[in-house]
Design an enzyme around this catalytic site. Sequence first.
Site, PDB file in Angstrom:
ATOM      1  CE  LYS A 185      -3.533   2.541   2.419  1.00 27.96           C
ATOM      2  NZ  LYS A 185      -4.513   2.670   3.475  1.00 27.96           N
ATOM      3  CD  GLU A 191       9.252  -6.277   7.052  1.00 29.43           C
ATOM      4  OE1 GLU A 191       9.073  -5.146   6.555  1.00 29.43           O
ATOM      5  OE2 GLU A 191       8.952  -6.565   8.224  1.00 29.43           O
ATOM      6  N   GLY A 244      -4.841  -1.572   4.765  1.00 29.79           N
ATOM      7  CA  GLY A 244      -4.038  -2.722   4.344  1.00 29.79           C
ATOM      8  C   GLY A 244      -4.733  -4.055   4.594  1.00 29.79           C
ATOM      9  NE  ARG A 245      -6.751  -3.539  10.627  1.00 27.60           N
ATOM     10  CZ  ARG A 245      -6.043  -2.424  10.755  1.00 27.60           C
ATOM     11  NH1 ARG A 245      -4.867  -2.323  10.140  1.00 27.60           N
ATOM     12  NH2 ARG A 245      -6.503  -1.401  11.440  1.00 27.60           N
ATOM     13  CD  GLU A 330      -2.199  -4.296  11.224  1.00 29.82           C
ATOM     14  OE1 GLU A 330      -0.998  -4.567  11.333  1.00 29.82           O
ATOM     15  OE2 GLU A 330      -2.757  -4.176  10.125  1.00 29.82           O
ATOM     16  CG  HIS A 361      -5.449 -36.050  17.172  1.00 29.15           C
ATOM     17  ND1 HIS A 361      -5.844 -37.200  17.796  1.00 29.15           N
ATOM     18  CD2 HIS A 361      -6.304 -35.860  16.129  1.00 29.15           C
ATOM     19  CE1 HIS A 361      -6.886 -37.715  17.136  1.00 29.15           C
ATOM     20  NE2 HIS A 361      -7.189 -36.916  16.130  1.00 29.15           N
ATOM     21  CE  LYS A 471       5.715  -1.168  10.042  1.00 29.10           C
ATOM     22  NZ  LYS A 471       4.748  -0.522   9.186  1.00 29.10           N
TER      23      LYS A 471
HETATM   24  O1  F6P Z   1       3.129  -3.050   9.741  1.00 28.81           O
HETATM   25  C1  F6P Z   1       1.760  -3.208   9.590  1.00 28.81           C
HETATM   26  C2  F6P Z   1       1.292  -2.881   8.198  1.00 28.81           C
HETATM   27  O2  F6P Z   1       1.287  -1.526   8.012  1.00 28.81           O
HETATM   28  C3  F6P Z   1      -0.080  -3.477   7.916  1.00 28.81           C
HETATM   29  O3  F6P Z   1      -1.099  -2.705   8.387  1.00 28.81           O
HETATM   30  C4  F6P Z   1      -0.033  -3.633   6.434  1.00 28.81           C
HETATM   31  O4  F6P Z   1      -1.002  -4.533   5.972  1.00 28.81           O
HETATM   32  C5  F6P Z   1       1.382  -4.147   6.250  1.00 28.81           C
HETATM   33  O5  F6P Z   1       2.136  -3.461   7.228  1.00 28.81           O
HETATM   34  C6  F6P Z   1       1.978  -3.933   4.895  1.00 28.81           C
HETATM   35  O6  F6P Z   1       2.026  -2.590   4.539  1.00 28.81           O
HETATM   36  P1  F6P Z   1       2.206  -2.152   3.047  1.00 28.81           P
HETATM   37  O7  F6P Z   1       1.090  -2.731   2.258  1.00 28.81           O
HETATM   38  O8  F6P Z   1       2.197  -0.657   3.045  1.00 28.81           O
HETATM   39  O9  F6P Z   1       3.520  -2.696   2.575  1.00 28.81           O
END
Ligand code: F6P
Length: 499
Positions: A185, A191, A244-245, A330, A361, A471
């Site tokens: 987003k 990452e 995002g979620r 979240e 189990h 972060k």
């Molecule tokens: O660190 C949390 C977050 O901001 C989430 O809310 C989001 O889904 C995810 O990181 C990834 O963010 P982005 O889509 O901006 O890479």
Amino acid sequence: MTSDHWRTIKSLPQLSLSELFESNDKRLAKLGLEQSGLYFDFSKTHLNDEALQAFQGLADHLGLSAKTKALLSGEPINISEGRAAEHCAERGIGNLASVENARALHLRMKSLIEVIDSGALGEFTQIIHLGIGGSALGPKMLHQALKLGDEKYELAVVSNIDGCALEPVLERFDAGKVLLVIASKTFTTAETLLNAQSVIDWMREQGVADPLGQVVALTADPEQAVQWGVDETRILPFSETVGGRYSLWSSIGFSVALALGYDVFAELLDGAAAMDQHFQEASWDQNIPVLAAFADQYYAQVRECETRAVFAYDERLGLLPDYLQQLEMESNGKSVTVDGEPLSLHSSPIVWGGVGTDAQHAVFQLLHQGSHLVPVEFLAVIEPGDSLNPSHHNGLLLNCFAQGAALMAGKKSDDSHRNYPGDRPSVTILLEQLEARSLGALLAFYEHRTFVNAVLLNINPFDQFGVELGKQMAGKLAADDGNRLDASTEELKKRAFGV
Ligand code: F6P
């Protein structure tokens, strides 16, 4: 006063599940609801008419109707960030301009899929989708749930910065056949951008002349993607107002739409829209997300349950608990109200779970006899996804139903080791079939349930400031600018890096 409503709710007589069934032979008819190929059974929860009435009073007091209307008409209800939460506009419900915008962006996505399918951009048969959190969990879960195994494209979703996640994919894939999809987003997530750079480097090493020519970006910040080097024609934007979620419905769903076909994605949106409509129109006593949230709040506040467990009795839905963890924790893992005041209630429960029958189990001992009361959610699909002997699927479903029955009934024994207390609640969600439409409706149900929970808690479910500090700390540790963190953290760093 909100506290008066909670006082009423907490002072209601606490009848056992068997007493609730015995005292009302219409219980199942009232608490078993159907919608969009899904059957929701809330009868094995402790909700009864009095509790429903009391929760409706609370919801009324907290303005659930007006807040739902605000959500579904694109008002800026995410007040801490000053914007709307417009995931429903992606499904056609919201303010006109946002719905039109989402439609136009979906069409753009569809056109790009057609171009890729035609082979005009290269002979791609493999997709590496990079993203994390909401930019990965939804696509990964959906693909696992809906893939048939005979698709033209092989899809790998990689999220972790850990090279152990990406390396095996690179070893398996053929650089010339890979379409690299970067889903972020913000297009700033460390990452995702590191993984993306590593894939580009790998493509180059493998002899691909123009790796960036094989990249598609999914983002709400196209400028960032352009700066990173992605060609504008292969950027699929989505609105900043889609969290995002909650972004699976936007261009973040691109890799799934490409891998499974755009029609599948369109059906997913339709299924979600049907649930949106139900949520918008059904009276509260028959409103599935609302009833689910009433039960959630009953267990969180009255019985003080700290967790809720979700077990999918279907391998295809194995990633659903992970997806729900982000959606619910979240969104509702907050300690302040919308006004910034301390929250005096328990916020989101810890959501955990797994797949049945495996979990039976491993962790069900605690559910049956542990000292924690854990509300359980069972999901199962009536139509089998396999073609083996029907005894597999029949056994799966029977086990699922038996667990709910056993948790509720318990079994008395004079031997305390062999005593099952029972009266342990569960919700069962039955899907007729696992297909895009029912899955869309299911996910929209979870979104609205999360929203109603937030309204009942009077918190903002649409920000996530809690993830920022870690972060920042990672940035500080990496900077190595002489500023020290605490002694313990510095020692760990020294042991790992020698400095
Ligand atoms: O660190 C949390 C977050 O901001 C989430 O809310 C989001 O889904 C995810 O990181 C990834 O963010 P982005 O889509 O901006 O890479």
